[in-house]
Design a protein around this motif. Structure first.
Motif, PDB file in Angstrom:
ATOM      1  N   LEU A  52       2.016  16.366 -22.084  1.00  0.00           N
ATOM      2  CA  LEU A  52       2.525  17.638 -22.587  1.00  0.00           C
ATOM      3  C   LEU A  52       3.824  17.997 -21.885  1.00  0.00           C
ATOM      4  N   PHE A  53       4.841  18.381 -22.678  1.00  0.00           N
ATOM      5  CA  PHE A  53       6.146  18.743 -22.144  1.00  0.00           C
ATOM      6  C   PHE A  53       6.556  20.118 -22.671  1.00  0.00           C
ATOM      7  N   TYR A  73      13.032  18.733 -20.757  1.00  0.00           N
ATOM      8  CA  TYR A  73      11.592  18.727 -20.969  1.00  0.00           C
ATOM      9  C   TYR A  73      10.911  18.651 -19.605  1.00  0.00           C
ATOM     10  N   VAL A  74      10.142  19.660 -19.281  1.00  0.00           N
ATOM     11  CA  VAL A  74       9.412  19.680 -18.017  1.00  0.00           C
ATOM     12  C   VAL A  74       7.981  19.224 -18.290  1.00  0.00           C
ATOM     13  N   LYS A  75       7.578  18.183 -17.595  1.00  0.00           N
ATOM     14  CA  LYS A  75       6.233  17.648 -17.792  1.00  0.00           C
ATOM     15  C   LYS A  75       5.202  18.615 -17.213  1.00  0.00           C
ATOM     16  N   LYS A 118      13.190  10.927 -23.435  1.00  0.00           N
ATOM     17  CA  LYS A 118      13.756   9.907 -22.541  1.00  0.00           C
ATOM     18  C   LYS A 118      13.708  10.400 -21.093  1.00  0.00           C
ATOM     19  N   LYS A 119      13.758   9.455 -20.176  1.00  0.00           N
ATOM     20  CA  LYS A 119      13.647   9.789 -18.752  1.00  0.00           C
ATOM     21  C   LYS A 119      14.718  10.780 -18.321  1.00  0.00           C
ATOM     22  N   GLY A 120      15.944  10.628 -18.828  1.00  0.00           N
ATOM     23  CA  GLY A 120      17.019  11.529 -18.441  1.00  0.00           C
ATOM     24  C   GLY A 120      16.879  12.931 -18.998  1.00  0.00           C
ATOM     25  N   GLU A 121      15.964  13.104 -19.943  1.00  0.00           N
ATOM     26  CA  GLU A 121      15.733  14.421 -20.553  1.00  0.00           C
ATOM     27  C   GLU A 121      14.526  15.126 -19.951  1.00  0.00           C
TER      28      GLU A 121
END
Length: 243
Positions: free
Chosen positions: A107-108, A133-135, A229-232
């Motif tokens: 969930l993000f 996007y914060v996990k 994506k990881k950078g996001e």
């Protein structure tokens, strides 16, 4: 050949003129079957309509849900696209709008800096979270609160319920689609518009007790759903900032 009285001819002509001018559906004027060319659900009892529309919703693998829901004293504005394995969309609550994305169990949450600047998060840290996007950690209290907005089965099971005696309430239209309406306790227990075209999906729900109005669309339409994506993405560890 028997002559037809002139009075009868004039009366028949008058009725024809009045029916032509009247609004469609006035008793005695229109013989059109409102269920002609439909899926036939409108001819069923209210209980059968309810069973069919619930079965249709449960068998679908995607839907778009938009509108507002009132629960536990708060009002939530939703615009979510949902699948059986996740969802994406926006939620507005208490003046704050944030985006939710769930892929399987991940969930993000994405929000602006103001959303994050309350509580223990300073302005500089909040600015870094803007547009990211914060996990959401599974053990964080926010996880259980927010994941429900992305769970198609949970939302539909909880929302598509009419309370009290279920009855039909005529033929209607939603976004150009013909519907049959069913109500609980003549509307006080909620109303549900069911599609008369194709699969009898629910299209509009007015919840009991003024608890919100929701529209359902894009039933069965596929959409992309993948982890950012990881950078996001920002991984905050075991707990989100207290905002």
């Amino acid at each position: 050949m028997t002559a037809i009285p002139q009075g009868r001819i004039r009366r028949a002509a008058l009725v024809s003129v009045l029916c032509a001018l009247a609004v469609t559906g006035v008793t005695g004027c229109s013989s059109e079957d409102p269920d002609a060319g439909t899926n036939g659900v409108g001819k069923l009892s209210a209980e059968e309509i309810q069973r069919k529309t619930l079965a249709a919703a449960q068998s679908a693998d995607s839907v778009r849900l938009s509108g507002n829901v009132r629960a536990s004293g708060s009002t939530y504005k939703l615009d979510m696209r949902l699948k059986t394995d996740g969802g994406i969309g926006s939620v507005t609550a208490e003046g704050a709008t944030f985006k939710l994305l769930r892929v399987d169990e991940q969930l993000f949450l994405m929000a602006d800096a103001d959303f994050w600047s309350d509580g223990d998060t300073d302005a500089s840290a909040a600015a870094k979270l803007k547009g990211k996007y914060v996990k959401v950690p599974e053990q964080d209290p926010s996880y259980k609160k927010f994941i429900g907005f992305t769970d198609m089965d949970v939302l539909l099971d909880g929302l598509l319920t009419l309370h009290g005696k279920v009855e039909t309430d005529g033929h209607h239209e939603q976004s150009g689609i013909r519907t049959i309406r069913i109500t609980g306790d003549k509307g006080s227990g909620g109303t549900l518009d069911v599609s008369l075209e194709g699969t009898p999906y629910p299209l509009r729900l007015v919840r009991a007790g003024g608890a919100g109005t929701l529209a359902f669309s894009a039933w069965g339409e596929n959409f992309a759903l993948k982890e950012p994506k990881k950078g996001e993405t920002v991984d905050y560890g075991k707990q989100l900032p207290a905002s």
